[in-house]
Design an enzyme around this catalytic site. Sequence first.
Site, mmCIF file in Angstrom:
data_model
loop_
_atom_site.group_PDB
_atom_site.id
_atom_site.type_symbol
_atom_site.label_atom_id
_atom_site.label_comp_id
_atom_site.label_asym_id
_atom_site.label_seq_id
_atom_site.Cartn_x
_atom_site.Cartn_y
_atom_site.Cartn_z
ATOM 1 N N ASN A 9 -3.708 -13.586 11.767
ATOM 2 C CA ASN A 9 -3.626 -12.216 12.276
ATOM 3 C C ASN A 9 -4.824 -12.027 13.202
ATOM 4 O O ASN A 9 -5.951 -11.940 12.733
ATOM 5 C CB ASN A 9 -3.668 -11.239 11.089
ATOM 6 C CG ASN A 9 -3.741 -9.789 11.540
ATOM 7 O OD1 ASN A 9 -3.649 -9.488 12.732
ATOM 8 N ND2 ASN A 9 -3.913 -8.888 10.581
ATOM 9 N N LYS A 11 -5.583 -9.549 14.945
ATOM 10 C CA LYS A 11 -6.035 -8.152 15.004
ATOM 11 C C LYS A 11 -6.271 -7.729 16.455
ATOM 12 O O LYS A 11 -5.555 -8.178 17.341
ATOM 13 C CB LYS A 11 -7.260 -7.953 14.104
ATOM 14 C CG LYS A 11 -6.948 -8.390 12.657
ATOM 15 C CD LYS A 11 -7.954 -7.954 11.642
ATOM 16 C CE LYS A 11 -7.533 -8.450 10.254
ATOM 17 N NZ LYS A 11 -8.438 -8.030 9.209
ATOM 18 N N HIS A 94 -0.129 -3.562 6.678
ATOM 19 C CA HIS A 94 -1.497 -4.091 6.593
ATOM 20 C C HIS A 94 -2.442 -2.979 6.129
ATOM 21 O O HIS A 94 -2.263 -1.815 6.490
ATOM 22 C CB HIS A 94 -1.940 -4.630 7.960
ATOM 23 C CG HIS A 94 -3.204 -5.431 7.859
ATOM 24 N ND1 HIS A 94 -4.442 -4.822 7.805
ATOM 25 C CD2 HIS A 94 -3.421 -6.761 7.744
ATOM 26 C CE1 HIS A 94 -5.368 -5.771 7.678
ATOM 27 N NE2 HIS A 94 -4.779 -6.948 7.644
ATOM 28 N N GLU A 96 -5.235 -2.099 7.071
ATOM 29 C CA GLU A 96 -5.853 -1.316 8.165
ATOM 30 C C GLU A 96 -4.874 -0.257 8.663
ATOM 31 O O GLU A 96 -5.287 0.829 9.097
ATOM 32 C CB GLU A 96 -6.309 -2.264 9.276
ATOM 33 C CG GLU A 96 -7.560 -3.035 8.834
ATOM 34 C CD GLU A 96 -7.703 -4.434 9.393
ATOM 35 O OE1 GLU A 96 -7.107 -4.735 10.442
ATOM 36 O OE2 GLU A 96 -8.412 -5.239 8.745
ATOM 37 N N GLU A 166 -3.545 -8.816 -0.019
ATOM 38 C CA GLU A 166 -4.840 -8.711 0.650
ATOM 39 C C GLU A 166 -5.672 -7.616 -0.021
ATOM 40 O O GLU A 166 -5.533 -6.435 0.313
ATOM 41 C CB GLU A 166 -4.646 -8.361 2.130
ATOM 42 C CG GLU A 166 -3.857 -9.405 2.902
ATOM 43 C CD GLU A 166 -4.184 -9.383 4.390
ATOM 44 O OE1 GLU A 166 -4.464 -10.458 4.933
ATOM 45 O OE2 GLU A 166 -4.187 -8.297 5.006
ATOM 46 N N GLY A 172 -12.543 -9.043 5.764
ATOM 47 C CA GLY A 172 -13.617 -8.963 6.743
ATOM 48 C C GLY A 172 -15.002 -8.756 6.128
ATOM 49 O O GLY A 172 -15.951 -8.429 6.818
ATOM 50 N N SER A 212 -10.959 -12.871 3.811
ATOM 51 C CA SER A 212 -12.057 -13.828 3.960
ATOM 52 C C SER A 212 -11.660 -15.272 3.610
ATOM 53 O O SER A 212 -12.433 -16.002 2.991
ATOM 54 C CB SER A 212 -13.275 -13.375 3.149
ATOM 55 O OG SER A 212 -13.731 -12.112 3.614
HETATM 56 P P1 13P Z 1 -10.276 -11.614 7.180
HETATM 57 O O1 13P Z 1 -9.754 -13.014 7.034
HETATM 58 O O2 13P Z 1 -11.085 -11.405 8.410
HETATM 59 O O3 13P Z 1 -10.942 -11.142 5.925
HETATM 60 O O4 13P Z 1 -8.970 -10.679 7.372
HETATM 61 C C1 13P Z 1 -7.911 -10.777 6.502
HETATM 62 C C2 13P Z 1 -6.784 -9.985 7.019
HETATM 63 O O5 13P Z 1 -6.824 -8.765 7.014
HETATM 64 C C3 13P Z 1 -5.619 -10.704 7.562
HETATM 65 O O6 13P Z 1 -4.554 -9.843 7.779
#
Ligand code: 13P
Length: 249
Positions: A9, A11, A94, A96, A166, A172, A212
């Site tokens: 992803n 982002k 997601h 976010e 997740e 992150g 992560s």
């Molecule tokens: P990170 O791998 O940066 O923690 O992000 C995970 C994520 O949200 C993938 O959709």
Amino acid sequence: MRNYYIAGNWKMHKTRAEAAELAKALAAGLKDGKHKYLVAPSFTLLETVAPIVRGTNIRLGAQNMAEAEEGANTGEVSVLQLKDLGVQTVILGHSERRHNYHEDDALINKKVRLALQHGLEVILCVGELLSDREAGKAETVCETQTVEGLKGVPAADLSRVVIAYEPVWAIGTGKTATPEDADAIHAYIRTVIGKLYGGDEAARIIIQYGGSVKPENAKDLMAKENIDGALVGGAALKVETFTPIAKFA
Ligand code: 13P
């Protein structure tokens, strides 16, 4: 047997030139990879990345889509527009989107059903906040998000659904769930799928872990019985970090 599915992803990162460079490097680097792969760039990068991954073992994914096919939805992107660009998979729900843009389970469910009706594969993300986990509610939060997200999804469409667990506190932050903690939630989600669709579907469904994931921890996570892949954020932005995750030994 479930096949591993490793997804990146991206982002809100990269320009077209940067995206093309990464996609080309991944297409070359993963050519002999044994698992299922996906990259999900921003909407503005899809047209650039599509011809690079077409015909390779890397699927093209989008990070979101609207709940309607077309209409007065300023700022949104529709399933028809995604399909027109060759998108095969869409990431929905997601954290976010849930927490920063206030998407609720009902909205996410509309999107899930629309994407499936149009033949797309869906990666449905679920996961608890740190406060949920500390309150002992990790399982119930994931259960609700799974049940509500899949409401009205017929069993015939479930083969095109992937769940991504997740935990929000691991995204992150550099803090990964331990393989044991992640596996426990994955096992729980599998029982939820079993209650909804039966044991065969529960045994078959792919459940990715996200939060992560790095080259250093991918192998231990993937070794767990119920972890069938990864949804990778930060480490998906560089060929040097995504390739070893995608090819974990
Ligand atoms: P990170 O791998 O940066 O923690 O992000 C995970 C994520 O949200 C993938 O959709």
